[in-house]
Design a protein around this motif. Structure first.
Motif, PDB file in Angstrom:
ATOM      1  N   THR A  47       0.853  -1.183   0.000  1.00 47.97           N
ATOM      2  CA  THR A  47       0.000   0.000   0.000  1.00 47.97           C
ATOM      3  C   THR A  47       0.888   1.231   0.000  1.00 47.97           C
ATOM      4  N   ARG A  48       0.288   2.365  -0.230  1.00 45.84           N
ATOM      5  CA  ARG A  48       1.056   3.618  -0.159  1.00 45.84           C
ATOM      6  C   ARG A  48       1.275   4.046   1.280  1.00 45.84           C
ATOM      7  N   ASN A  49       0.536   3.452   2.206  1.00 50.61           N
ATOM      8  CA  ASN A  49       0.656   3.778   3.619  1.00 50.61           C
ATOM      9  C   ASN A  49       1.840   3.007   4.208  1.00 50.61           C
ATOM     10  N   PRO A  50       2.876   3.709   4.670  1.00 49.81           N
ATOM     11  CA  PRO A  50       4.064   3.024   5.210  1.00 49.81           C
ATOM     12  C   PRO A  50       3.814   2.278   6.525  1.00 49.81           C
ATOM     13  N   ALA A  51       2.646   2.468   7.133  1.00 50.39           N
ATOM     14  CA  ALA A  51       2.326   1.764   8.378  1.00 50.39           C
ATOM     15  C   ALA A  51       2.054   0.280   8.121  1.00 50.39           C
ATOM     16  N   TYR A  52       1.779  -0.079   6.869  1.00 51.08           N
ATOM     17  CA  TYR A  52       1.490  -1.469   6.518  1.00 51.08           C
ATOM     18  C   TYR A  52       2.652  -2.051   5.729  1.00 51.08           C
ATOM     19  N   THR A  53       3.041  -3.274   6.069  1.00 49.11           N
ATOM     20  CA  THR A  53       4.156  -3.912   5.377  1.00 49.11           C
ATOM     21  C   THR A  53       3.668  -4.637   4.129  1.00 49.11           C
ATOM     22  N   ALA A  54       4.536  -4.692   3.135  1.00 47.50           N
ATOM     23  CA  ALA A  54       4.242  -5.429   1.909  1.00 47.50           C
ATOM     24  C   ALA A  54       4.346  -6.921   2.199  1.00 47.50           C
ATOM     25  N   TYR A  55       3.659  -7.723   1.403  1.00 46.53           N
ATOM     26  CA  TYR A  55       3.742  -9.173   1.550  1.00 46.53           C
ATOM     27  C   TYR A  55       3.657  -9.813   0.175  1.00 46.53           C
ATOM     28  N   VAL A  56       4.120 -11.050   0.085  1.00 47.82           N
ATOM     29  CA  VAL A  56       4.136 -11.783  -1.173  1.00 47.82           C
ATOM     30  C   VAL A  56       3.180 -12.966  -1.062  1.00 47.82           C
ATOM     31  N   VAL A  57       2.351 -13.143  -2.096  1.00 47.29           N
ATOM     32  CA  VAL A  57       1.406 -14.261  -2.120  1.00 47.29           C
ATOM     33  C   VAL A  57       1.542 -14.999  -3.451  1.00 47.29           C
ATOM     34  N   PRO A  58       1.266 -16.302  -3.459  1.00 44.20           N
ATOM     35  CA  PRO A  58       1.216 -17.020  -4.735  1.00 44.20           C
ATOM     36  C   PRO A  58       0.105 -16.431  -5.607  1.00 44.20           C
ATOM     37  N   ALA A  59       0.329 -16.377  -6.896  1.00 41.07           N
ATOM     38  CA  ALA A  59      -0.667 -15.809  -7.810  1.00 41.07           C
ATOM     39  C   ALA A  59      -2.014 -16.510  -7.673  1.00 41.07           C
ATOM     40  N   SER A  60      -1.986 -17.794  -7.382  1.00 40.20           N
ATOM     41  CA  SER A  60      -3.238 -18.550  -7.248  1.00 40.20           C
ATOM     42  C   SER A  60      -4.057 -18.115  -6.030  1.00 40.20           C
ATOM     43  N   ASP A  61      -3.417 -17.484  -5.037  1.00 41.35           N
ATOM     44  CA  ASP A  61      -4.117 -17.028  -3.833  1.00 41.35           C
ATOM     45  C   ASP A  61      -4.579 -15.579  -3.918  1.00 41.35           C
ATOM     46  N   ALA A  62      -4.150 -14.866  -4.957  1.00 41.57           N
ATOM     47  CA  ALA A  62      -4.515 -13.452  -5.102  1.00 41.57           C
ATOM     48  C   ALA A  62      -5.890 -13.358  -5.745  1.00 41.57           C
ATOM     49  N   ASN A  63      -6.816 -12.738  -5.068  1.00 40.82           N
ATOM     50  CA  ASN A  63      -8.173 -12.589  -5.583  1.00 40.82           C
ATOM     51  C   ASN A  63      -8.333 -11.177  -6.150  1.00 40.82           C
ATOM     52  N   ILE A  64      -7.716 -10.939  -7.319  1.00 43.76           N
ATOM     53  CA  ILE A  64      -7.731  -9.621  -7.944  1.00 43.76           C
ATOM     54  C   ILE A  64      -9.067  -9.415  -8.652  1.00 43.76           C
ATOM     55  N   VAL A  65      -9.740  -8.314  -8.322  1.00 41.45           N
ATOM     56  CA  VAL A  65     -11.036  -7.993  -8.897  1.00 41.45           C
ATOM     57  C   VAL A  65     -10.865  -7.165 -10.172  1.00 41.45           C
ATOM     58  N   GLY A  66      -9.905  -6.237 -10.180  1.00 37.55           N
ATOM     59  CA  GLY A  66      -9.683  -5.411 -11.362  1.00 37.55           C
ATOM     60  C   GLY A  66      -8.721  -4.277 -11.084  1.00 37.55           C
ATOM     61  N   ARG A  67      -8.282  -3.630 -12.170  1.00 33.22           N
ATOM     62  CA  ARG A  67      -7.326  -2.523 -12.079  1.00 33.22           C
ATOM     63  C   ARG A  67      -8.056  -1.211 -11.784  1.00 33.22           C
ATOM     64  N   VAL A  68      -7.469  -0.405 -10.921  1.00 31.60           N
ATOM     65  CA  VAL A  68      -8.023   0.908 -10.606  1.00 31.60           C
ATOM     66  C   VAL A  68      -7.735   1.838 -11.787  1.00 31.60           C
ATOM     67  N   ARG A  69      -8.787   2.436 -12.333  1.00 33.81           N
ATOM     68  CA  ARG A  69      -8.651   3.355 -13.478  1.00 33.81           C
ATOM     69  C   ARG A  69      -8.862   4.801 -13.088  1.00 33.81           C
ATOM     70  N   GLY A  70      -9.509   5.042 -11.970  1.00 35.22           N
ATOM     71  CA  GLY A  70      -9.762   6.424 -11.561  1.00 35.22           C
ATOM     72  C   GLY A  70     -10.146   6.487 -10.097  1.00 35.22           C
ATOM     73  N   ARG A  71      -9.998   7.683  -9.523  1.00 36.14           N
ATOM     74  CA  ARG A  71     -10.334   7.881  -8.110  1.00 36.14           C
ATOM     75  C   ARG A  71     -11.018   9.220  -7.944  1.00 36.14           C
ATOM     76  N   PHE A  72     -12.064   9.225  -7.148  1.00 37.21           N
ATOM     77  CA  PHE A  72     -12.787  10.447  -6.827  1.00 37.21           C
ATOM     78  C   PHE A  72     -12.669  10.692  -5.333  1.00 37.21           C
ATOM     79  N   THR A  73     -12.263  11.890  -4.978  1.00 33.07           N
ATOM     80  CA  THR A  73     -12.066  12.255  -3.575  1.00 33.07           C
ATOM     81  C   THR A  73     -13.029  13.370  -3.189  1.00 33.07           C
ATOM     82  N   LYS A  74     -13.644  13.235  -2.011  1.00 32.05           N
ATOM     83  CA  LYS A  74     -14.498  14.310  -1.497  1.00 32.05           C
ATOM     84  C   LYS A  74     -13.656  15.527  -1.168  1.00 32.05           C
ATOM     85  N   MET A  75     -14.223  16.677  -1.368  1.00 37.58           N
ATOM     86  CA  MET A  75     -13.506  17.915  -1.025  1.00 37.58           C
ATOM     87  C   MET A  75     -14.209  18.603   0.115  1.00 37.58           C
TER      88      MET A  75
END
Length: 75
Positions: A47-75
């Motif tokens: 994640t972009r948050n340094p408080a969380y550590t990165a981890y490695v998983v087998p591709a078969s265990d990754a439940n990827i839903v889809g690629r992020v194409r855009g983000r909307f933030t409240k102002m």
């Protein structure tokens, strides 16, 4: 509080990027890249948050839903 647009047709992390992933509890956004090496294919998830550590998983265990194409933030 952000909202994201997910391309559910794009679930391959090549090139690396931000993806929506089901982690067993809910949907989360992870930065995913392929880890090259011996044996089975693996993905590094972080994640972009340094408080969380990165981890490695087998591709078969990754439940990827889809690629992020855009983000909307409240102002």
């Amino acid at each position: 509080g952000d909202r994201v647009v997910i391309d559910t047709a794009d679930r391959r992390p090549s090139p690396p990027g931000a993806f929506a992933v089901f982690d067993g509890f809910g949907m989360v956004i992870k930065l995913i890249e392929v880890v090259h090496g011996e044996g089975t294919q693996k993905f590094r998830m972080s994640t972009r948050n340094p408080a969380y550590t990165a981890y490695v998983v087998p591709a078969s265990d990754a439940n990827i839903v889809g690629r992020v194409r855009g983000r909307f933030t409240k102002m």
